[in-house]
Design an enzyme around this catalytic site. Structure first.
Site, short mmCIF file in Angstrom:
data_model
loop_
_atom_site.label_atom_id
_atom_site.label_comp_id
_atom_site.label_asym_id
_atom_site.label_seq_id
_atom_site.Cartn_x
_atom_site.Cartn_y
_atom_site.Cartn_z
CE LYS A 168 -0.62 0.80 4.97
NZ LYS A 168 -1.30 0.83 6.14
CG ASP B 59 -1.60 -2.79 11.66
OD1 ASP B 59 -0.44 -2.63 12.28
OD2 ASP B 59 -2.13 -1.72 10.99
#
Length: 316
Positions: free
Chosen positions: A197, A223
């Site tokens: 990303k 995450d």
């Protein structure tokens, strides 16, 4: 006065996460000592500690989540008060370390705010810091006092293993989280995938590519934190488009700022697993959310510190 294993010990909770502090105290069997946090008319913080702390091992529980600046200043003033009251040790239990994302200079003339916070904690008088899942492990190098970086991985992994899922792939939502994803994948015996990303601006993520096979798989996206939920939901939509059949999101710190809850509700995610390092208000709780407690882990860490024992075995 609380005497625990021969040591004079006091535990304090400031205002950011009183529920977690209470759970930690219950696990250890030491009561939370009262401290008075008040504000002057202009917003300045004042702290009063009614009981003596002279010669005590003191533990202060405070996550520096939103409002971050308020909670950091509250903590610094508390440390100063304890130092001036002759506390023997000032141990800071900071489940969420605010400003941890600013751990390096990404552009010219940017601050390294994580180092500034470390300097402030040390200058104020703290003698040890305990955190959970620092955004970058190298933040430990910003301190010249002992710092322990506890991991939520064993707690999250145990919860996932008990779900008896099949065809799992663990997904890192960016290149920086690959080591975290690999650790969980090793425990679950699963492969990993990586979301490639870009970030055109802070809190904005654009998925460019998916590295790894996710078709017909149960994807576990992990995450360290979910803030605005932009990264995690962008990853979820990309994985769904790539053929994933079930999506589960995991994080340690559920900051859930702005429209995060709304985005997570709409995203093709069946479950959002997090911990209680950040205390959530009722408007941030929703059906998909599962919050696991880190109280026993931090509580055992405190016990080991009181007894002058190692804490590394708690990270496994």
């Amino acid at each position: 006065m609380a005497v625990f294993h021969g040591s004079k010990v006091k535990m304090f909770s400031l205002t950011s996460n009183k529920k977690l502090a209470s759970d930690i105290a219950d696990y250890i069997g030491i009561p939370i000592t009262n401290c008075e946090v008040t504000h002057f008319a202009d917003g300045e913080i004042n702290i009063n500690i009614p009981e003596t702390v002279r010669g005590h091992k003191v533990f202060v529980i405070q996550s520096t989540c939103a409002p971050v600046n308020e909670h950091i200043m509250e903590l610094l003033i508390m440390i100063d008060a304890l130092k001036r009251a002759s506390a023997r040790e000032i141990n800071i239990i900071m489940p969420y370390y605010g400003y941890s994302r600013q751990d390096r200079k990404a552009k010219a003339r940017q601050p390294i705010s994580a180092k500034l916070v470390a300097d402030l904690l040390q200058t104020a008088g703290s003698t040890r810091v305990l955190c959970m899942d620092l955004h970058a492990a190298q933040i430990q190098g910003f301190f010249n006092i002992p710092i322990d970086n506890f991991r939520s991985l064993p707690i999250i992994a145990e919860y996932i293993k008990n779900k008896n899922l099949s065809d799992i792939v663990v997904v890192s939502p960016d290149h920086g989280g690959v080591a975290r994803a690999r650790s969980l994948a090793d425990v679950l015996g699963a492969p990993i995938a990586i979301i490639d990303k870009t970030r055109p601006e802070p809190n904005v993520a654009e998925v460019m590519n998916i590295i790894g096979s996710v078709k017909n798989k149960t994807c576990i996206i992990i995450d360290d934190m979910i803030d605005t939920a932009g990264s995690i939901t962008a990853a979820a939509y990309a994985l769904k488009a790539a053929g994933a059949i079930n999506l589960i999101a995991c994080c340690t710190h559920p900051l859930l700022s702005g429209k995060a809850v709304e985005l997570l509700k709409k995203a093709p995610i069946s479950e959002v697993i997090c911990t209680d390092t950040v205390e959530l208000t009722e408007d941030k709780k929703f059906d998909k959310l599962v919050q696991l407690s880190v109280a026993k882990l931090l509580g055992q860490g405190i016990i080991n510190i009181i007894d002058d024992q190692g804490v590394s075995t708690l990270f496994q």
